[in-house]
Design a protein around this motif. Structure first.
Motif, PDB file in Angstrom:
ATOM      1  N   GLN A  50     -40.341  -0.153 -44.947  1.00  0.00           N
ATOM      2  CA  GLN A  50     -41.126  -0.852 -43.916  1.00  0.00           C
ATOM      3  C   GLN A  50     -40.731  -2.323 -43.846  1.00  0.00           C
ATOM      4  OE1 GLN A  50     -44.993  -0.252 -45.537  1.00  0.00           O
ATOM      5  NE2 GLN A  50     -45.161   1.862 -44.785  1.00  0.00           N
ATOM      6  N   THR A 102     -41.895 -13.446 -44.139  1.00  0.00           N
ATOM      7  CA  THR A 102     -40.458 -13.479 -43.825  1.00  0.00           C
ATOM      8  C   THR A 102     -40.074 -14.773 -43.107  1.00  0.00           C
ATOM      9  OG1 THR A 102     -40.688 -11.099 -43.541  1.00  0.00           O
ATOM     10  CG2 THR A 102     -38.622 -12.075 -42.848  1.00  0.00           C
ATOM     11  N   VAL A 135     -41.402  -6.277 -44.132  1.00  0.00           N
ATOM     12  CA  VAL A 135     -42.253  -7.227 -44.858  1.00  0.00           C
ATOM     13  C   VAL A 135     -43.038  -7.993 -43.779  1.00  0.00           C
ATOM     14  CG1 VAL A 135     -42.183  -9.242 -46.389  1.00  0.00           C
ATOM     15  CG2 VAL A 135     -40.538  -7.363 -46.704  1.00  0.00           C
ATOM     16  N   GLN A 170     -40.855 -13.049 -35.038  1.00  0.00           N
ATOM     17  CA  GLN A 170     -39.756 -13.685 -35.780  1.00  0.00           C
ATOM     18  C   GLN A 170     -38.772 -14.350 -34.825  1.00  0.00           C
ATOM     19  OE1 GLN A 170     -37.905 -11.000 -38.609  1.00  0.00           O
ATOM     20  NE2 GLN A 170     -39.869 -10.410 -39.506  1.00  0.00           N
ATOM     21  N   ARG A 194     -34.034  -9.170 -51.993  1.00  0.00           N
ATOM     22  CA  ARG A 194     -33.546  -8.466 -53.192  1.00  0.00           C
ATOM     23  C   ARG A 194     -33.363  -9.425 -54.356  1.00  0.00           C
ATOM     24  NH1 ARG A 194     -31.555  -5.272 -49.125  1.00  0.00           N
ATOM     25  NH2 ARG A 194     -29.769  -6.583 -48.695  1.00  0.00           N
ATOM     26  N   ARG A 230     -36.433  -9.590 -36.754  1.00  0.00           N
ATOM     27  CA  ARG A 230     -36.653  -8.155 -36.602  1.00  0.00           C
ATOM     28  C   ARG A 230     -37.875  -7.867 -35.738  1.00  0.00           C
ATOM     29  NH1 ARG A 230     -33.743  -6.822 -41.848  1.00  0.00           N
ATOM     30  NH2 ARG A 230     -33.507  -4.561 -41.950  1.00  0.00           N
ATOM     31  N   ILE A 277     -40.503  -2.943 -48.931  1.00  0.00           N
ATOM     32  CA  ILE A 277     -39.073  -2.633 -48.884  1.00  0.00           C
ATOM     33  C   ILE A 277     -38.808  -1.227 -49.416  1.00  0.00           C
ATOM     34  CG2 ILE A 277     -36.826  -3.277 -49.888  1.00  0.00           C
ATOM     35  CD1 ILE A 277     -37.687  -6.198 -49.562  1.00  0.00           C
ATOM     36  N   THR A 304     -31.791 -11.885 -44.789  1.00  0.00           N
ATOM     37  CA  THR A 304     -33.167 -11.850 -45.331  1.00  0.00           C
ATOM     38  C   THR A 304     -33.302 -10.723 -46.352  1.00  0.00           C
ATOM     39  OG1 THR A 304     -33.717 -10.756 -43.251  1.00  0.00           O
ATOM     40  CG2 THR A 304     -34.457 -13.007 -43.520  1.00  0.00           C
ATOM     41  N   ARG A 320     -29.400   0.112 -54.590  1.00  0.00           N
ATOM     42  CA  ARG A 320     -30.586  -0.128 -53.760  1.00  0.00           C
ATOM     43  C   ARG A 320     -31.385   1.157 -53.639  1.00  0.00           C
ATOM     44  NH1 ARG A 320     -29.144  -3.414 -48.307  1.00  0.00           N
ATOM     45  NH2 ARG A 320     -31.143  -2.440 -47.747  1.00  0.00           N
ATOM     46  N   GLY A 327     -30.231  -9.573 -40.331  1.00  0.00           N
ATOM     47  CA  GLY A 327     -31.496  -8.954 -40.699  1.00  0.00           C
ATOM     48  C   GLY A 327     -32.704  -9.767 -40.226  1.00  0.00           C
TER      49      GLY A 327
HETATM   50  P1  AMP Z   1     -31.720  -5.189 -45.003  1.00  0.00           P
HETATM   51  O1  AMP Z   1     -30.948  -5.575 -46.220  1.00  0.00           O
HETATM   52  O2  AMP Z   1     -31.546  -6.152 -43.862  1.00  0.00           O
HETATM   53  O3  AMP Z   1     -31.528  -3.762 -44.593  1.00  0.00           O
HETATM   54  O4  AMP Z   1     -33.280  -5.354 -45.395  1.00  0.00           O
HETATM   55  C1  AMP Z   1     -33.857  -4.553 -46.406  1.00  0.00           C
HETATM   56  C2  AMP Z   1     -35.362  -4.570 -46.286  1.00  0.00           C
HETATM   57  O5  AMP Z   1     -35.859  -5.897 -46.453  1.00  0.00           O
HETATM   58  C3  AMP Z   1     -35.908  -4.106 -44.946  1.00  0.00           C
HETATM   59  O6  AMP Z   1     -36.007  -2.696 -44.852  1.00  0.00           O
HETATM   60  C4  AMP Z   1     -37.268  -4.778 -44.924  1.00  0.00           C
HETATM   61  O7  AMP Z   1     -38.193  -4.108 -45.743  1.00  0.00           O
HETATM   62  C5  AMP Z   1     -36.978  -6.111 -45.585  1.00  0.00           C
HETATM   63  N1  AMP Z   1     -36.594  -7.117 -44.585  1.00  0.00           N
HETATM   64  C6  AMP Z   1     -35.380  -7.709 -44.424  1.00  0.00           C
HETATM   65  N2  AMP Z   1     -35.380  -8.570 -43.397  1.00  0.00           N
HETATM   66  C7  AMP Z   1     -36.607  -8.495 -42.854  1.00  0.00           C
HETATM   67  C8  AMP Z   1     -37.226  -9.118 -41.747  1.00  0.00           C
HETATM   68  N3  AMP Z   1     -36.564  -9.976 -40.950  1.00  0.00           N
HETATM   69  N4  AMP Z   1     -38.526  -8.824 -41.485  1.00  0.00           N
HETATM   70  C9  AMP Z   1     -39.217  -7.971 -42.262  1.00  0.00           C
HETATM   71  N5  AMP Z   1     -38.684  -7.331 -43.309  1.00  0.00           N
HETATM   72  C10 AMP Z   1     -37.396  -7.585 -43.612  1.00  0.00           C
END
Ligand code: AMP
Length: 369
Positions: free
Chosen positions: A237, A244, A239, A272, A216, A268, A233, A211, A313, A265
């Motif tokens: 925090q 999501t 989303v 979800q 991204r 979370r 992001i 996700t 990032r 991911g």
């Molecule tokens: P990651 O690449 O998995 O570390 O995700 C980067 C950012 O994307 C997280 O810090 C969140 O802000 C957002 N994000 C990714 N997956 C989720 C999810 N399942 N629920 C909410 N926000 C998410």
């Protein structure tokens, strides 16, 4: 769930529901027939269970006989029904009630009407336990219907898949998607989920959905979803759930033919996790395991700062944001361990070591599923 030959089937109509439907039909027919003694005619092979259970419920005297029909295997013409055993007694002047297990296209029914055309019966009525209205192509009246079902392949209670399943006391429906392996790859940010998912998806022929990657991609392309997600992001925090969840559903739908998924991911939050169960359920599938990579916080911070030097990032470049992401993980996400542990689906794996070594540890868990 059961497997017959190469296919998987899920429970569809319970023995209790069948029993109730047959009871209803027996009462209805008995009321219509009055004091006459009807002749129930079962259509073999499929109807043997229906006939046996039905006549036990029929509250008044009756006669029972069978005919045996079969479709010509491998012949395209849809009306080719073979008469293997026809009528063996004179039914002139009698009230005849055909007992069928299932009526789908109605081609068997056409043959039954041919058989009875010159028999001079008093009345010919059709009763069927199951009826597929979407598949039915004929105009013959169906007098008594037990249960209407959608146009899906079913087995059990007399109905077979290539010879198997007739003995089952309840009815099963073919699974929409056949066997899938669905994994949730879990762990705090920087645990190595993305890296490991790349190896595992090749090894097990699964579709990897991250996700974070999807967000991204959307941010990079300035989509509405990307703009919405960006502010959350960049602060580390989460989303909002609905955004999501909708995105995840769409990603899964894009890969309708997948052998299975690695979710990275996601989920979370509890909402979800529940949405994911619902989605898997709609595919007649499930999450097989949550595999968590366990890594110390200080190692995570170091890894993420290192990755930030090249990943581009923003949320990897700032130690405060990194620490917030780890905090969010423990505050909001780590509870999911309990969600999956309660279903015996949680597997913790040491996430410190060489990449290959960790892939091996993960594979050991997956191979045992
Ligand atoms: P990651 O690449 O998995 O570390 O995700 C980067 C950012 O994307 C997280 O810090 C969140 O802000 C957002 N994000 C990714 N997956 C989720 C999810 N399942 N629920 C909410 N926000 C998410």
């Amino acid at each position: 769930m059961i497997k017959l030959h190469d296919k998987y089937f899920k429970p569809f109509v319970s023995a209790k529901e069948i029993d109730a439907a047959l009871q209803r039909m027996a009462n209805e027919i008995a009321a219509d027939v009055g004091d006459e003694i009807p002749v129930f005619v079962g259509v073999l092979n499929g109807s043997f269970m229906v006939v046996s259970d039905f006549v036990k419920k029929y509250p008044k005297p009756c006669e029972v006989t069978f005919i045996k029909l079969a479709s010509y295997e491998g012949v395209k013409s849809s009306d080719d029904i073979q008469r293997l055993i026809g009528l063996t007694q004179d039914l002139t002047g009698r009230t005849v009630i055909i007992l069928e297990d299932i009526i789908d296209t109605g081609k068997t029914l056409a043959e039954i009407h041919r058989i009875f055309k010159n028999e001079n019966v008093k009345a010919l009525k059709i009763a069927t336990l199951f009826y597929k209205p979407e598949a039915y192509k004929k105009d013959f009246k169906l007098h008594y219907i037990g249960i209407e079902i959608p146009n899906k392949f079913i087995v059990g209670y007399g109905l077979d898949y290539d010879g198997l399943g007739r003995d089952l006391p309840e009815v099963y429906q073919i699974k929409q998607t056949q066997h899938m392996t669905n994994l949730v790859l879990f762990g705090p940010p920087g645990a190595g989920k993305g890296t490991q998912a790349e190896f595992l998806k090749e090894k097990y022929n699964l579709v990897h959905i991250s996700t974070g990657d999807v967000f991204r991609y959307n941010m990079k392309n300035d989509t509405a979803l990307g703009m919405l997600a960006k502010s959350f992001i960049e602060k580390g925090q989460l989303v909002p759930d609905q955004v999501t969840i909708d995105m995840l559903n769409a990603e899964v739908e894009k890969n309708a033919d997948a052998n299975g998924f690695i979710f990275d991911g996601f989920p979370r939050t509890n909402a979800q996790a529940e949405a994911l169960d619902k989605l898997m359920d709609s595919k007649d599938s499930q999450i097989n395991a949550m595999i968590a990579l366990e890594v110390d916080d200080e190692v995570l911070v170091k890894r993420l700062l290192e990755r930030g030097k090249t990943s581009g990032r923003k949320d990897d470049a700032d130690e405060t944001v990194i620490r917030n992401r780890i905090k969010v993980y423990y505050d909001e996400t780590a509870i999911l361990k309990d969600y999956y542990a309660a279903q015996d689906k949680y597997f913790g794996v040491d996430g410190i070591g060489g990449i290959e070594e960790i892939t091996e540890r993960l594979s050991t868990v997956i191979n045992k599923l």
